[in-house]
Scaffold this active site. Sequence first.
Site, mmCIF file in Angstrom:
data_model
loop_
_atom_site.group_PDB
_atom_site.id
_atom_site.type_symbol
_atom_site.label_atom_id
_atom_site.label_comp_id
_atom_site.label_asym_id
_atom_site.label_seq_id
_atom_site.Cartn_x
_atom_site.Cartn_y
_atom_site.Cartn_z
ATOM 1 N N ASP A 101 -8.840 -6.192 -4.868
ATOM 2 C CA ASP A 101 -8.499 -4.963 -4.234
ATOM 3 C C ASP A 101 -8.849 -3.800 -5.295
ATOM 4 O O ASP A 101 -8.490 -3.641 -6.326
ATOM 5 C CB ASP A 101 -6.886 -4.805 -4.202
ATOM 6 C CG ASP A 101 -6.609 -3.640 -3.541
ATOM 7 O OD1 ASP A 101 -7.229 -2.788 -3.196
ATOM 8 O OD2 ASP A 101 -4.995 -3.550 -3.481
ATOM 9 N N ARG A 146 -11.979 6.269 10.231
ATOM 10 C CA ARG A 146 -11.243 4.935 10.128
ATOM 11 C C ARG A 146 -12.441 3.927 9.776
ATOM 12 O O ARG A 146 -12.131 2.916 8.854
ATOM 13 C CB ARG A 146 -10.981 4.271 11.678
ATOM 14 C CG ARG A 146 -10.370 2.907 11.861
ATOM 15 C CD ARG A 146 -9.333 2.842 10.642
ATOM 16 N NE ARG A 146 -8.554 1.443 10.871
ATOM 17 C CZ ARG A 146 -7.486 1.240 10.231
ATOM 18 N NH1 ARG A 146 -7.041 2.119 9.531
ATOM 19 N NH2 ARG A 146 -6.814 0.028 10.420
ATOM 20 N N SER A 168 0.715 -1.338 0.031
ATOM 21 C CA SER A 168 -0.062 -0.032 0.071
ATOM 22 C C SER A 168 0.803 1.317 0.036
ATOM 23 O O SER A 168 1.662 1.398 -1.236
ATOM 24 C CB SER A 168 -0.841 0.062 1.223
ATOM 25 O OG SER A 168 -1.774 1.005 1.203
ATOM 26 N N HIS A 207 -8.362 -4.666 -0.382
ATOM 27 C CA HIS A 207 -6.859 -4.320 -0.287
ATOM 28 C C HIS A 207 -6.242 -4.799 1.193
ATOM 29 O O HIS A 207 -4.894 -4.900 0.888
ATOM 30 C CB HIS A 207 -7.139 -2.858 -0.014
ATOM 31 C CG HIS A 207 -5.892 -1.968 0.084
ATOM 32 N ND1 HIS A 207 -4.870 -1.948 -0.917
ATOM 33 C CD2 HIS A 207 -5.368 -1.305 0.969
ATOM 34 C CE1 HIS A 207 -3.847 -1.262 -0.584
ATOM 35 N NE2 HIS A 207 -4.068 -0.817 0.590
ATOM 36 N N ASP A 208 -6.922 -5.431 2.024
ATOM 37 C CA ASP A 208 -6.335 -5.935 3.112
ATOM 38 C C ASP A 208 -5.538 -7.380 2.970
ATOM 39 O O ASP A 208 -4.910 -7.859 3.892
ATOM 40 C CB ASP A 208 -7.281 -6.233 4.359
ATOM 41 C CG ASP A 208 -7.183 -4.757 5.316
ATOM 42 O OD1 ASP A 208 -6.539 -3.916 5.170
ATOM 43 O OD2 ASP A 208 -8.350 -4.874 6.033
#
Length: 385
Positions: free
Chosen positions: A318, A221, A151, A351-352
């Site tokens: 992602d 968040r 990232s 994405h994680d």
Amino acid sequence: MTDEIGIVTPQKLHVSTPLEMVSGSTLPEYDLAYETYGSLNADKSNAILICHALSGNHHVAGQYEGESTRGWWDGYIGPGKPIDTNRFFVVCSNNLGGCHGSTGPASINPLTGKVYGPDFPIVTCKDWVHSQNTLRQHLEIDAWAAVIGGSMGGMQVLQWTIDFPDQIRHAIVIASAPKLSAQNIAFNEVARRAIMTDPDFHDGRFIEAGTTPKRGLALARMLGHLTYLSDDMMGSKFGRELREGKLNYNFDVEFQVESYLRYQGEKFATKQNFDANTYLLMTKALDYFDPAADFDDDLSKALSGATAKFLIISFTTDWRFSPERSHEIVKALLDNDADISYAEVNSQHGHDAFLLPNDHYEGVFRAYMKRIHAELNHTSLQEGE
């Protein structure tokens, strides 16, 4: 056979030489918090630098005395793991502007005797890389065997190949992009507005006011976390499952996915105690990253001086930094006849995925790290097993 890194102790480097920053500001002095794992070999050729993402820090593996939580990439760093600490000396520092030991908005400004707060200068990936290079010099490492990041960390890896091509032999860029899209900049702006419009933000001087903009941080968040997950993963994990098994027809939490997001937001704003000004700085650094801008908006030209060998990894679901963004990097490198390997990994985790277990991902990663080790020892891959 894999094993775990045990108890680790963070270290700190104080740099008294001023850092001239891209913004035109100067940090008169600064601290870099960092951790190391494994042992540096005799010729100091086996050093690996890990660059962290937005909410990450230098605690990448192992655990602290009296704490059970392990580092954020512990599954991939340690004895027998893809980044094998029996073979490599691994370094990770907390980025400047952070809130985990390196100089940042919550640090004391030596010129005023007060916390920097909103007066901390805007930081960029280039500033981080130049401070990391100072750490490299302190450790007396001539060149990194590899610089690795996912990232925002991957952006730093790219910056390393541009600014210090002779100090990086391999570049591993995971789930990253050569610059943010308009959509990603928009997500960051919404997150910043959530923080800056919190009444407890006090124009960034919340420490002096004795408050914390927890509501704004939690909202930021929650938004960020949404972009890290894929629709498939959220559907399989939560679907439309109700928390109490029935609709209550009110505005309290009813769906499990609502409960999950609120929990993630509250944990970040309270238990993780992330500094709000740091969050603003990190998102701005993401927005500003665009190395091609200095080369007539030509990424191929920006990477033309890179001498490192590359591994680029993307993940199918992602959508924050989609595989197409990695393809842009791959094309620019191919334009320069670079030594490049590319893997597009199937994963439902969005994405994680770069942080999570995945057999294909681990296999690619492990094989490439074995290649690096074999090169260091001038052996074939079979001999380097």
